[in-house]
Write an enzyme that holds these catalytic residues in place. Structure first.
Site, PDB file in Angstrom:
ATOM      1  N   LYS A 168       0.850  -1.190   0.000  1.00 20.50           N
ATOM      2  CA  LYS A 168       0.000   0.000   0.000  1.00 20.50           C
ATOM      3  C   LYS A 168       0.882   1.235   0.000  1.00 20.50           C
ATOM      4  CE  LYS A 168       0.647   2.146   3.202  1.00 20.50           C
ATOM      5  NZ  LYS A 168       1.908   2.819   3.645  1.00 20.50           N
ATOM      6  N   TYR A 253      -4.380   4.560   6.306  1.00 24.03           N
ATOM      7  CA  TYR A 253      -4.850   3.573   7.288  1.00 24.03           C
ATOM      8  C   TYR A 253      -6.169   4.015   7.913  1.00 24.03           C
ATOM      9  CZ  TYR A 253      -0.380   1.123   7.091  1.00 24.03           C
ATOM     10  OH  TYR A 253       0.705   0.410   6.665  1.00 24.03           O
TER      11      TYR A 253
HETATM   12  P1  NAD Z   1      12.486   1.881   1.621  1.00 27.74           P
HETATM   13  O1  NAD Z   1      12.934   3.220   1.146  1.00 27.74           O
HETATM   14  O2  NAD Z   1      13.043   1.398   2.904  1.00 27.74           O
HETATM   15  O3  NAD Z   1      12.766   0.776   0.518  1.00 27.74           O
HETATM   16  C1  NAD Z   1      12.536   0.994  -0.845  1.00 27.74           C
HETATM   17  C2  NAD Z   1      13.363   0.042  -1.676  1.00 27.74           C
HETATM   18  O4  NAD Z   1      13.180   0.380  -3.046  1.00 27.74           O
HETATM   19  C3  NAD Z   1      14.870   0.148  -1.389  1.00 27.74           C
HETATM   20  O5  NAD Z   1      15.437  -1.124  -1.394  1.00 27.74           O
HETATM   21  C4  NAD Z   1      15.378   0.944  -2.577  1.00 27.74           C
HETATM   22  O6  NAD Z   1      16.715   0.670  -2.888  1.00 27.74           O
HETATM   23  C5  NAD Z   1      14.453   0.488  -3.680  1.00 27.74           C
HETATM   24  N1  NAD Z   1      14.372   1.439  -4.797  1.00 27.74           N
HETATM   25  C6  NAD Z   1      14.462   1.106  -6.085  1.00 27.74           C
HETATM   26  N2  NAD Z   1      14.371   2.181  -6.861  1.00 27.74           N
HETATM   27  C7  NAD Z   1      14.257   3.244  -6.050  1.00 27.74           C
HETATM   28  C8  NAD Z   1      14.139   4.644  -6.258  1.00 27.74           C
HETATM   29  N3  NAD Z   1      14.104   5.156  -7.490  1.00 27.74           N
HETATM   30  N4  NAD Z   1      14.049   5.442  -5.197  1.00 27.74           N
HETATM   31  C9  NAD Z   1      14.039   4.940  -3.934  1.00 27.74           C
HETATM   32  N5  NAD Z   1      14.131   3.605  -3.663  1.00 27.74           N
HETATM   33  C10 NAD Z   1      14.253   2.773  -4.713  1.00 27.74           C
HETATM   34  O7  NAD Z   1      10.890   1.940   1.666  1.00 27.74           O
HETATM   35  P2  NAD Z   1       9.918   0.981   2.474  1.00 27.74           P
HETATM   36  O8  NAD Z   1       9.595   1.620   3.779  1.00 27.74           O
HETATM   37  O9  NAD Z   1      10.435  -0.397   2.463  1.00 27.74           O
HETATM   38  O10 NAD Z   1       8.582   1.094   1.576  1.00 27.74           O
HETATM   39  C11 NAD Z   1       8.396   0.327   0.413  1.00 27.74           C
HETATM   40  C12 NAD Z   1       6.883   0.188   0.142  1.00 27.74           C
HETATM   41  O11 NAD Z   1       6.282  -0.449   1.246  1.00 27.74           O
HETATM   42  C13 NAD Z   1       6.137   1.504  -0.042  1.00 27.74           C
HETATM   43  O12 NAD Z   1       5.110   1.340  -0.969  1.00 27.74           O
HETATM   44  C14 NAD Z   1       5.531   1.762   1.321  1.00 27.74           C
HETATM   45  O13 NAD Z   1       4.346   2.543   1.293  1.00 27.74           O
HETATM   46  C15 NAD Z   1       5.225   0.362   1.770  1.00 27.74           C
HETATM   47  N6  NAD Z   1       5.233   0.231   3.240  1.00 27.74           N
HETATM   48  C16 NAD Z   1       4.204  -0.436   3.812  1.00 27.74           C
HETATM   49  C17 NAD Z   1       4.195  -0.594   5.176  1.00 27.74           C
HETATM   50  C18 NAD Z   1       3.118  -1.418   5.814  1.00 27.74           C
HETATM   51  O14 NAD Z   1       3.007  -1.378   7.023  1.00 27.74           O
HETATM   52  N7  NAD Z   1       2.352  -2.160   5.053  1.00 27.74           N
HETATM   53  C19 NAD Z   1       5.214  -0.047   5.968  1.00 27.74           C
HETATM   54  C20 NAD Z   1       6.255   0.605   5.342  1.00 27.74           C
HETATM   55  C21 NAD Z   1       6.262   0.736   3.965  1.00 27.74           C
END
Ligand code: NAD
Length: 408
Positions: A168, A253
């Site tokens: 999400k 949420y």
């Molecule tokens: P994050 O920044 O920690 O991770 C993102 C990943 O994408 C990294 O490994 C990064 O290297 C990669 N990536 C590839 N291309 C990229 C670019 N152009 N710019 C930035 N990163 C790039 O983010 P996250 O917190 O893991 O979030 C990822 C997804 O998960 C999002 O859609 C976020 O909304 C969702 N999320 C959901 C929850 C939940 O509770 N369900 C919690 C956190 C995040």
């Protein structure tokens, strides 16, 4: 525990697991049905109850499919959520396992692969992602990339013929969400949006309270989901990659919970938004939004979300006969449900102790069960699309200063 309760629960579980195991094996070209059923049966360990009648039943551990027969997932994007929550959650999945990784950083992917027993040949990057099509160990993709990349990776992923679980918010707009649903429909693969709170035990207990009529008719919903955001350079503060600020990330949420708990859809929204552009974090996206959603029954949801306050994750439902609240409401763990109403002449506060379960494991296994049973997930693409339409109306309401009607 009554013998009937024990029997039916055990039978249900046995049937589910045997069915899942069989189908997984058939799809994965693994063990023949009879051998598989007996393999699952052999995994079951039972104890007699040691407690007396006044005690709660001791929860029996549910049998797991053998790892080689679980549905294999390719985790696409190895950021914080993947490494801190999703990968460890597979340890509690009964039907699912991590089978491949997609990352732009091979050294990181190798470290992760070693920890989870994933072969080096099942590590992909963003260029050869489509080669997952020929990896028979993978039945589903889990997209965990920045929001602005979800559409591209769902569209390319659908072409591999693998089912798709997408984090999400589903996308950065309703038009992207529609294209993602269409691509999955044409490719005949399932699409589920990872609304983990819809699989979380406290939220499920609250929904049951509502549907059992314990709160009476719902009149109000109050919720806040906020956190203090740091580094101005992170993708969450970049409009193209995030789609917005706190609203699509954490405010989502509140929107989803107001709909989930009432089982009703809003018909009108009103909103105010705050974006102090002199703060480098909020040059492109909003810092805070307060909004209300109005439902046909007269139920009203009033919500706030912010990237500029200390973490606050609360929810309160007010009904004609009782109220219920959760604090925290949207956390990875430690969510806490209470409710209060009359018991005879006395106002009584109930604080049920609900068994903690890993909501990511429950969510992932739900998707596996849907794939195996060919069912529609509880949170399909339509669920993500609805939230995008509501968020778009909230932004419109904030920019025009008028209430915006939503299509019924
Ligand atoms: P994050 O920044 O920690 O991770 C993102 C990943 O994408 C990294 O490994 C990064 O290297 C990669 N990536 C590839 N291309 C990229 C670019 N152009 N710019 C930035 N990163 C790039 O983010 P996250 O917190 O893991 O979030 C990822 C997804 O998960 C999002 O859609 C976020 O909304 C969702 N999320 C959901 C929850 C939940 O509770 N369900 C919690 C956190 C995040």
């Amino acid at each position: 525990m009554s013998p009937n309760r024990s029997y039916s629960r055990r039978r249900l579980l046995q049937d589910t697991v045997c069915y899942a195991a069989t189908t997984a094996a058939l799809r994965a070209g693994a063990l023949p049905q009879r051998r598989l059923e007996s393999a699952v049966e052999q995994n079951k360990v039972e104890f007699s109850q040691i407690h007396g009648r006044a005690e709660q039943d001791e929860k029996a551990s549910e049998p797991f499919l053998n790892p080689e027969n679980r549905l294999g997932y390719a985790i696409v994007g190895l950021g914080r959520l993947s490494l801190n929550q999703i990968m460890p959650a597979f340890g509690e999945c009964r039907l699912s396992r991590p089978a491949a990784l997609v990352s732009g950083d091979r050294a990181k992917a190798l470290k992760v692969a070693k920890q989870y027993g994933i072969p080096e040949t099942s590590i992909y990057d963003y260029h050869n992602y489509e080669q997952l099509a020929t990896n028979d160990a993978v039945q589903a993709l889990y997209i965990v990339l920045p929001n602005g990349m979800h559409e591209e990776y769902v569209l390319r992923g659908a072409k591999t013929g693998k089912h798709i679980l997408c984090e999400k918010p589903m996308a950065t707009s309703s038009s992207e969400a529609r294209r993602m649903m269409n691509a999955c429909m044409l490719a005949k693969v399932k699409l589920m949006i990872a609304y983990r709170q819809q699989y979380e035990p406290n939220n499920l207990a609250l929904r049951r309270l509502v549907s059992d009529g314990k709160l009476g008719r719902l009149r109000g919903f109050l919720a806040s989901n906020s956190q203090q955001q740091g580094d101005p350079k992170q993708w969450r503060l970049n409009k193209a990659l995030a789609g917005g600020g706190c609203l699509p990330d954490v405010g989502l949420y509140c929107i989803n919970a107001a709909r989930f708990h009432s089982n009703e859809e809003p018909v009108r929204v009103a909103a105010q938004l705050w974006q102090p552009k002199e703060d480098p974090r909020f040059r492109e996206v909003e810092a805070s939004v307060s909004f209300s959603m109005h439902f046909p029954s007269g139920y009203v949801a009033t919500c706030t979300t912010s990237y500029d306050v200390h973490k606050s994750q609360t929810l309160r439902l007010e009904g004609t006969d009782a109220w219920a609240d959760m604090n925290p409401a949207f956390a990875y763990s430690g969510n806490k449900l209470r409710w209060s109403g009359l018991d005879g002449d006395d106002e009584v506060l109930f604080e049920p102790r609900i068994e903690e379960k890993n909501q990511f494991s429950l969510e992932i296994d739900h998707f596996s069960e849907c794939i195996l049973g060919n069912n529609t997930p509880q949170t399909p693409g339509e669920e993500g699309l609805r939230d995008h339409l509501i968020m778009e109306a909230i932004y419109r309401a904030a920019s025009t200063g008028r209430a915006i009607d939503l299509p019924v």
